[in-house]
Every structure is written in C-alpha cells, then in structure tokens.
Design a protein around this motif. Structure first.
Motif, PDB file in Angstrom:
ATOM      1  N   ASP A  11       0.863  -1.197   0.000  1.00  9.75           N
ATOM      2  CA  ASP A  11       0.000   0.000   0.000  1.00  9.75           C
ATOM      3  C   ASP A  11       0.895   1.242   0.000  1.00  9.75           C
ATOM      4  O   ASP A  11       0.778   2.106   0.855  1.00  9.75           O
ATOM      5  CB  ASP A  11      -0.956  -0.014   1.214  1.00  9.75           C
ATOM      6  N   ASP A  16       6.931   0.871   2.234  1.00 12.19           N
ATOM      7  CA  ASP A  16       6.611  -0.073   1.146  1.00 12.19           C
ATOM      8  C   ASP A  16       7.526   0.189  -0.053  1.00 12.19           C
ATOM      9  O   ASP A  16       7.977  -0.751  -0.720  1.00 12.19           O
ATOM     10  CB  ASP A  16       5.167   0.114   0.669  1.00 12.19           C
ATOM     11  N   THR A 124       2.656  -6.161   2.704  1.00  8.32           N
ATOM     12  CA  THR A 124       3.151  -5.068   3.551  1.00  8.32           C
ATOM     13  C   THR A 124       2.069  -4.008   3.755  1.00  8.32           C
ATOM     14  O   THR A 124       2.370  -2.871   4.116  1.00  8.32           O
ATOM     15  CB  THR A 124       4.416  -4.423   2.937  1.00  8.32           C
ATOM     16  N   ASP A 239       8.194  -2.282   6.660  1.00  8.58           N
ATOM     17  CA  ASP A 239       7.887  -3.272   5.616  1.00  8.58           C
ATOM     18  C   ASP A 239       9.128  -3.967   5.061  1.00  8.58           C
ATOM     19  O   ASP A 239       9.047  -5.095   4.567  1.00  8.58           O
ATOM     20  CB  ASP A 239       7.153  -2.584   4.456  1.00  8.58           C
TER      21      ASP A 239
HETATM   22 CA    CA Z   1       2.798  -0.665   4.244  1.00  7.00          CA
END
Ligand code: CA
Ligand code: BDR
Length: 309
Positions: A11, A16, A124, A239
C-alpha cells in the motif's frame, strides 16, 4: 541458492517503497509482480505511488491494482504518517506507465495456481487482497510456499492501543489469512519500531550516489518528521524487514507461537493476540520476529540499492 520467487502486496507508502527497492535490488529475489491494496492511502494513490517508484528506477516489474476497501470495515487511511498522497516528500516525473488490466487478486490466484508451489507472498499492507484470493480460489492455500508479512505486534499497537495499522484496517482479512494454515512469519511493531532510518542511515544511502540511494533518502527524510518513534527523529522501515527475512533469515531472531486476530468489536479489535507463553496450547501457526541484527540489515539494504540504477 535458488532465487526466492515472490509477489509484493503493498500500500505504497514510504516503507513499502523501500521494500520494493530491496525486492528488485537483491540478487536472490525474483519479483513476479507487485499488487496494490488500499491502506496508507486510497487505491487511487497507492497504485500511482507504486508506479512512480517503478518508473523512476526503471524497475522490471508489472503493477496490479487490487481491492479499494476492506472486506467488512469502513476504510481508514494513515495520512497523518504518510501525507495525503500516501507517499508525500519525493518529487517524481509525470507517469508514462500504467497498471496492468488484470485485477491484483486474479493475478495472485493465477500466479500461484500456475506455480510449482514455490511462490512466497509478502504483504506489507492490509491483508484484503490476500484474503480475497484465498476465498476466491481456496486451492491456492496449499500452494502458497510461505507468507512473510509486516503487521501486528507482540505487544502494543500504533493505530489503537491494541492494534497495528495493517491489521486494524482490515481485521477480518487478517483473520482469514492467520487461520489459513499457510506457513508464515510476522514482522510486527515490537521488531520494526527498532529498525530506524536515522539521519546517519539516510546520509549513508544518499552517499551511494545513484538514483536509488537518492530516492531512499528523499523518501525517508519525510518520515523523520512524520514518524518519530520514542521521541527519536527517525523513520521506521517496517515493511522492509518482511522482504529482508526471506533472503537473510540469519539476521533475525524469531519465535514460533500461536497468533490470532481479535475480531470482536471492543477496544482490542484488530489486535494480534500472541500466545508467547503458550497459555492456549494451540498450534503454533506464526513465526514472530523478535529482534534483528541492524548492521547486517542495513548492509543488505545498501547492497540492494547499489544494484539498482
Ligand atoms: Ca505498508
Ligand atoms: C505499517 O503501516 C503502514 O503505515 C506502513 O507502511 C507499515 O506497513 C506499520 O504499522
């Protein structure tokens, strides 16, 4: 060592984006695709954010748009941490690439069904896409090699006192995944809040002198202000640990235990209840991240960035 075949479900998101860079830059990973989900921001942001990173660094990977909301719950975003776009801070060129037509959930199902049972999922973000894939095609459950996720915590949350963001956004999806029986490891806040991009780490990555090092620095500089942990001006790269574990498990101390998701609608909604003392005498379904060798971790990240443009 055979390359680890993985799908990153994210996301994007500051951390990420760094996880994506590690997945593309590490020579022991074959990234089969990147699937996006709503989380840090709406899907209308997380998809372009992912594409921006892919385009900027010329990464050889396709991007798929997935679910734009949780399965049951009202949507929650993290604009207080990641800004309105979900990836505030770095400035990118206008997008000239786009996401694939195929839905992320279809891509996950197709890739796993066509595989030899050797594909690892690395979520993640909220677990919506993964849970939907398991419900849409239950046969994938036995074919998923492993799930390495960032989410939850052994102890306290960051979104409510009890719940971590990724799990809190879609607890019902997390419940499906944690009860699926797939072998998995969970990198939760108890571990990831210690993995901090300090100003020194940011300077070290910028010093590499390539686009990837500069992007790392631009991205993580934003989190110096938005994500101070314990009063420290440093952003956690939560992440990234979920990707790192796949290729360097020796850097992590893990503990196998029973973990379940609280899906009651009380104050602990979305909590990962970790039975570290084995009070329930239930099957130990999750390998929980407890600690990491920070020096080894940052060496791994640096090497991956050096391997990129
Ligand atoms: Ca994330
Ligand atoms: C998690 O929530 C998001 O804000 C981060 O990207 C990470 O996946 C940390 O709680």
């Amino acid at each position: 060592m055979n390359k680890v075949k993985m799908i990153l479900d994210c996301d994007t998101g500051h951390d990420d984006a760094i996880a994506l860079m590690l997945a593309c830059g590490n020579l022991d990973i074959e990234l089969l695709g990147v699937t996006c989900v709503a989380g840090n921001a709406g899907l209308q942001h997380t998809v372009p954010n992912t594409l921006h990173v892919v385009q900027h660094l010329n990464l050889p990977v396709k991007v798929y748009a997935g679910c734009d909301r949780p399965i049951v719950k009202e949507q929650v975003v993290a604009d207080d941490v990641h800004g309105k776009s979900g990836l505030d801070g770095p400035v990118f060129e206008p997008l000239t690439i786009s996401a694939e037509q195929e839905h992320a959930v279809n891509f996950i199902v197709r890739t796993i069904m066509e595989s030899d049972g050797d594909v690892v999922l690395v979520p993640t973000g909220p677990l919506t896409n993964i849970a939907m894939a398991m419900r849409m095609e239950p046969r994938i459950v036995k074919k998923i090699r492993h799930i390495s996720l960032m989410g939850g915590s052994l102890d306290l949350g960051n979104t409510t006192p009890a719940a971590e963001f990724n799990i809190y956004v879609d607890p019902e999806a997390a419940d499906i995944v944690f009860r699926s029986g797939v072998e998995m490891n969970m990198m939760g806040l108890n571990l990831t809040n210690r993995v901090l991009a300090t100003p020194q780490i940011i300077a070290r990555m910028r010093n590499i002198g390539n686009k990837a090092g500069n992007l790392f620095a631009d991205i993580m500089s934003f989190t110096l202000h938005s994500q101070a942990v314990n009063g420290l001006s440093a952003g956690p790269v939560h992440d990234v640990t979920a990707v790192a574990y796949l290729v360097a498990p020796q850097l992590f101390r893990m503990q196998q235990m029973h973990v379940e998701i609280d899906i009651s609608h009380g104050p602990c909604y979305g909590r990962t209840v970790c039975d570290i003392y084995d009070r329930f005498h239930l099957p130990k379904n999750v390998n929980v991240g407890m600690d990491t060798d920070l020096e080894g971790f940052w060496n791994l990240v640096e090497q991956a960035l050096r391997n990129l443009d």
